[in-house]
Scaffold this active site. Structure first.
Site, PDB file in Angstrom:
ATOM      1  N   HIS A 115      83.180  60.841  47.655  1.00  0.00           N
ATOM      2  CA  HIS A 115      82.196  60.724  48.729  1.00  0.00           C
ATOM      3  C   HIS A 115      81.353  59.468  48.475  1.00  0.00           C
ATOM      4  O   HIS A 115      80.906  59.247  47.349  1.00  0.00           O
ATOM      5  CB  HIS A 115      81.299  61.967  48.757  1.00  0.00           C
ATOM      6  CG  HIS A 115      80.332  61.941  49.895  1.00  0.00           C
ATOM      7  ND1 HIS A 115      80.717  62.172  51.194  1.00  0.00           N
ATOM      8  CD2 HIS A 115      79.008  61.664  49.936  1.00  0.00           C
ATOM      9  CE1 HIS A 115      79.673  62.042  51.982  1.00  0.00           C
ATOM     10  NE2 HIS A 115      78.623  61.738  51.250  1.00  0.00           N
ATOM     11  N   ASP A 147      84.384  72.741  46.429  1.00  0.00           N
ATOM     12  CA  ASP A 147      84.171  74.184  46.590  1.00  0.00           C
ATOM     13  C   ASP A 147      84.096  74.484  48.086  1.00  0.00           C
ATOM     14  O   ASP A 147      84.476  73.643  48.910  1.00  0.00           O
ATOM     15  CB  ASP A 147      82.950  74.672  45.788  1.00  0.00           C
ATOM     16  CG  ASP A 147      81.647  74.108  46.324  1.00  0.00           C
ATOM     17  OD1 ASP A 147      81.641  73.513  47.429  1.00  0.00           O
ATOM     18  OD2 ASP A 147      80.612  74.257  45.637  1.00  0.00           O
TER      19      ASP A 147
HETATM   20  C1  GRF Z   1      85.944  56.491  51.426  1.00  0.00           C
HETATM   21  O1  GRF Z   1      84.729  55.847  51.662  1.00  0.00           O
HETATM   22  C2  GRF Z   1      85.728  57.863  50.840  1.00  0.00           C
HETATM   23  O2  GRF Z   1      84.617  57.915  49.989  1.00  0.00           O
HETATM   24  C3  GRF Z   1      85.492  58.710  52.047  1.00  0.00           C
HETATM   25  O3  GRF Z   1      86.390  58.209  53.005  1.00  0.00           O
HETATM   26  C4  GRF Z   1      86.669  56.839  52.732  1.00  0.00           C
HETATM   27  C5  GRF Z   1      88.156  56.714  52.607  1.00  0.00           C
HETATM   28  O4  GRF Z   1      88.566  55.379  52.444  1.00  0.00           O
HETATM   29  N1  GRF Z   1      85.685  60.106  51.738  1.00  0.00           N
HETATM   30  P1  GRF Z   1      90.072  55.044  52.067  1.00  0.00           P
HETATM   31  O5  GRF Z   1      90.942  55.703  53.151  1.00  0.00           O
HETATM   32  O6  GRF Z   1      90.358  55.610  50.720  1.00  0.00           O
HETATM   33  O7  GRF Z   1      90.163  53.565  52.127  1.00  0.00           O
END
Ligand code: GRF
Length: 205
Positions: A115, A147
Site C-alpha cells: 500500500h 486480514d
Molecule cells: C501500487 O502503488 C501499490 O502500492 C498499489 O497499487 C499500485 C500498483 O502498481 N496497491 P503496480 O501495478 O505494481 O505498478
C-alpha cells in the site's frame, strides 16, 4: 537429506501495470531474492499490462474476470487456481479487488499486500494524493499481511521518504513507487526466511 529447501512458491495477483510484480521478478532473476519462485500470475482484468508482461517472461498466468461476478464465486476460482499451482505465499501487487473472508481464511498470514502510504495513515484509494493533500512531511509505503479489513493486517516492512518542497502528487507517487519495489523484495525475503513470529500486531524477527 540434502538440506536444500524447495523454493517457496509465490502467487502474484494484479489488476494493472504490474511494476511491483516486475520488481519481484527482477529481484528473483538477479539473485537478490533467493529461495522463491513465481508459480503463477493471476489477474482479474484481462487487459492488465502486468499480465502481458508475465506472459512475455514465460510465467504461468491465469485470468478470472471479476466484473459482474459475486465476490465469493470469483474468489473460489482464484483460490482453486492458487492451490492447483501449489502457491504458498500470495503477493497482492496492485490487485484492485477486496478479498472475501473465505479467501483470507484459506491462506492465513500467507497473503501480502503493498500500500502506498505509511499505514494506518491514508488507507484506501489514491493514498499518495491523500497524503500530499494532507500536507504530510514524511510519506512512504507499507507491506502488510492481509486480514479481513482493508489495508489493516500486521505490518512487515515500511519505507519512508521525505516529501520535498518541489513535489506534487505525481512526483511523490513516483518516488514512493521506487520504495515499494524495494519494500516488496525485502518483505518476501523476510517471510520466506521463516525466521519471524507474529505477536499480536507485531512482526518480530
Ligand atoms: C501500487 O502503488 C501499490 O502500492 C498499489 O497499487 C499500485 C500498483 O502498481 N496497491 P503496480 O501495478 O505494481 O505498478
Amino acid at each position: 537429506m540434502s538440506g536444500v529447501r524447495d523454493p517457496l512458491r509465490l502467487g502474484i495477483l494484479l489488476s494493472g501495470r504490474g511494476s511491483n510484480f516486475l520488481a519481484i521478478a527482477e529481484s528473483i532473476r538477479a539473485g537478490r531474492l533467493k529461495g522463491v519462485e513465481i508459480a503463477v500470475v493471476v489477474s482479474n482484468v484481462a487487459e492488465a499490462a502486468g499480465l502481458q508482461a508475465a506472459r512475455e517472461l514465460g510465467l504461468p498466468t491465469a485470468v478470472f474476470v471479476s466484473m459482474g461476478r459475486k465476490r465469493a464465486e470469483h474468489d473460489a476460482d482464484v483460490i482453486d487456481c492458487l492451490k492447483a499451482h501449489s502457491v504458498e505465499l500470495i503477493c497482492l501487487a496492485g490487485y484492485m479487488r477486496l478479498l472475501s473472508p473465505e479467501f483470507v481464511a484459506a491462506f492465513p498470514n500467507r497473503i501480502l499486500n503493498i500500500h502506498p502510504s505509511l499505514l494506518p495513515a491514508f488507507p484506501g484509494l489514491e493514498a499518495q494524493t491523500q497524503a500530499f493533500d494532507y500536507g504530510v512531511q514524511v510519506a512512504g509505503c507499507t507491506v502488510h499481511f492481509v486480514d479481513e479489513h482493508l489495508d489493516h493486517g500486521v505490518i512487515v516492512v515500511q519505507r519512508a521518504i521525505p516529501v520535498l518542497e518541489s513535489d506534487d502528487a505525481h512526483s511523490l507517487s513516483e518516488r514512493i513507487l521506487a520504495e515499494e519495489h524495494l519494500a516488496y523484495t525485502e518483505t518476501i525475503a523476510r517471510v520466506a526466511s521463516g525466521e519471524y513470529e507474529i505477536r499480536g500486531r507485531r512482526f518480530v524477527k
